[in-house]
Motif scaffolding. Structure first.
Motif, PDB file in Angstrom:
ATOM      1  N   PRO A  79       0.800  -1.222   0.000  1.00 51.44           N
ATOM      2  CA  PRO A  79       0.000   0.000   0.000  1.00 51.44           C
ATOM      3  C   PRO A  79       0.833   1.273   0.000  1.00 51.44           C
ATOM      4  O   PRO A  79       0.336   2.335  -0.375  1.00 51.44           O
ATOM      5  N   ILE A  80       2.097   1.185   0.435  1.00 54.68           N
ATOM      6  CA  ILE A  80       2.960   2.373   0.478  1.00 54.68           C
ATOM      7  C   ILE A  80       4.315   2.027  -0.148  1.00 54.68           C
ATOM      8  O   ILE A  80       5.363   2.436   0.364  1.00 54.68           O
ATOM      9  N   SER A  81       4.305   1.279  -1.246  1.00 57.72           N
ATOM     10  CA  SER A  81       5.546   0.767  -1.827  1.00 57.72           C
ATOM     11  C   SER A  81       6.516   1.879  -2.210  1.00 57.72           C
ATOM     12  O   SER A  81       7.735   1.674  -2.208  1.00 57.72           O
ATOM     13  N   ALA A  82       5.995   3.061  -2.537  1.00 58.65           N
ATOM     14  CA  ALA A  82       6.871   4.163  -2.938  1.00 58.65           C
ATOM     15  C   ALA A  82       7.789   4.606  -1.809  1.00 58.65           C
ATOM     16  O   ALA A  82       8.817   5.251  -2.067  1.00 58.65           O
ATOM     17  N   VAL A  83       7.464   4.257  -0.569  1.00 51.95           N
ATOM     18  CA  VAL A  83       8.288   4.704   0.555  1.00 51.95           C
ATOM     19  C   VAL A  83       9.682   4.101   0.480  1.00 51.95           C
ATOM     20  O   VAL A  83      10.656   4.696   0.962  1.00 51.95           O
ATOM     21  N   LEU A  84       9.835   2.913  -0.133  1.00 50.23           N
ATOM     22  CA  LEU A  84      11.151   2.281  -0.230  1.00 50.23           C
ATOM     23  C   LEU A  84      12.098   3.064  -1.123  1.00 50.23           C
ATOM     24  O   LEU A  84      13.319   2.919  -1.016  1.00 50.23           O
TER      25      LEU A  84
END
Length: 397
Positions: A132-137
């Motif tokens: 759900p928040i993959s962009a945080v990586l």
């Protein structure tokens, strides 16, 4: 044909508006879950969702395998960390305590259910998944230590939970032969096969890709297809051999990561795009399932349970377990809060639905899973950008 038309229209609409929606903290999972809520549920849905649990299970497993491969491929960036970020504490301390707290909260809110069912439900809703928040990586505003801790935990916690999960489901189903000793041996054998198959395929593919590129036999566009094939190959080969396909996909990603980064970030772009499209379908289906859950048997106790699982049961054990590490208080708090739930919980929930013999137990686990993932997509999706901005404003010059 109607479902295909609507699905492609949603994909086109998202591709045209994703950056604008991101400014309002609207992530892709949130957008497609809302679309599923609106179009995929109810008595007369625009896009009917066929509840074939076995088909849904296989599709969700493939999505999770690709996402785990990508999680492992991101790990190359974390090699420059000089100190531990408490990753093993998250798995050895925080995760078991979180499951125990979720089980306790379940006993308080649902006193009529068996302890086995409460443990199964806790094991479904507690493992984190950064989909759900993959962009945080890849968000450099978030400290590298936070991203490393989340990536490590998200990549390994489902593999550690799965044998316990299967054992508890087997006890509910009263399956013969599933003793603790046999289950432990099966889990060890599956993990061993996964390590061997995933490692061999990851190393072999890395050498073949590097050799083909050096010799001029293949260009970057063709080698992106090799990167895309690897997670599916590792998962399917390991499952056919009787191993854990999730662990194999993650190990293959670890072995392939140095070559992927050596060739450049473009080498994994196709895998990212395909995984994203596959995940969109999972989020849409989740929206349809949640609509049916809310309309047919809504229960405020399930909402309360999901909120406790996302907050107290996650945040407190993580922050306490990371005390004394190199992470500062804001970083520990970020790791505790950004433990989103996604495809991992969906896969475990679907697995429970296919194996639990009682329909009431199945509905209970599926309702808890749907509500937890839905609230995670909403709460984590709208807060991940503010968290990144908070760290950016306080970054030393």
């Amino acid at each position: 044909m109607t479902a295909l038309l609507i699905g492609l229209s949603l994909l086109l609409a998202w591709s045209l508006t994703s950056d604008r929606l991101a400014r309002w903290s609207v992530t892709a999972p949130l957008a497609f879950v809302v679309a599923g809520l609106a179009l995929g549920g109810g008595a007369d849905p625009v896009v009917p969702i066929d509840l074939d649990w076995h088909g849904l299970q296989r599709g969700a497993e493939l999505v999770l395998a690709v996402l785990l491969f990508l999680d492992a491929s991101e790990s190359k960036e974390y090699d420059r960390l000089q100190r531990t970020v408490g990753e093993w504490r998250l798995l050895a301390i925080a995760l078991p305590v979180s499951v125990a707290l979720a089980t306790f909260f379940g006993a308080l809110l649902f006193p009529g259910n068996s302890w086995w069912l409460l443990v199964v439900t806790a094991l479904v809703v507690m493992p984190i998944d950064l989909a759900p928040i993959s962009a945080v990586l890849r968000d450099v505003r978030v400290p590298l230590k936070v991203r490393a801790a989340l990536n490590f935990e998200g990549g390994l916690n489902d593999g550690l939970i799965s044998p316990v999960f299967l054992f508890c489901v087997a006890n509910i189903a009263e399956t013969k032969g599933n003793t603790l000793h046999e289950l432990i041996w099966t889990a060890v054998k599956q993990a061993g096969l996964a390590l061997v198959v995933g490692g061999v395929l990851g190393v072999l593919t890395a050498r073949l890709v590097r050799g083909a590129f050096t010799a001029g036999w293949s260009g970057m566009s063709s080698l992106r297809l090799a990167s895309l094939a690897l997670p599916f190959l590792a998962y399917s080969a390991t499952v056919l051999a009787g191993g854990n396909g999730f662990v194999a996909a993650f190990v293959a990603g670890l072995c392939y990561a140095p070559t992927a980064h050596e060739l450049g970030s473009d080498n994994l772009e196709l895998v990212h795009d395909v995984a994203q499209v596959m995940a969109f379908a999972v989020w849409f289906v989740l929206g349809g399932l949640t609509t049916d859950s809310l309309t047919d048997h809504a229960d405020w106790a399930v909402v309360g349970y999901a909120l406790l699982a996302l907050t107290v049961a996650r945040f407190v054990p993580v922050v306490l377990s990371l005390s004394g590490t190199d992470l500062r208080w804001p970083e520990r708090a970020a790791v505790g809060w950004l433990g989103s739930r996604g495809v991992t919980s969906i896969v475990f929930g679907v697995l429970a639905a296919t194996h639990l013999p009682d329909e009431g137990d199945t509905l209970f686990v599926v309702d808890a899973m749907c509500m937890t993932v839905l609230l995670s997509v909403l709460l984590h999706g709208i807060t991940v950008v503010p968290v990144a901005r908070w760290f950016e404003r306080r970054r030393p010059a």
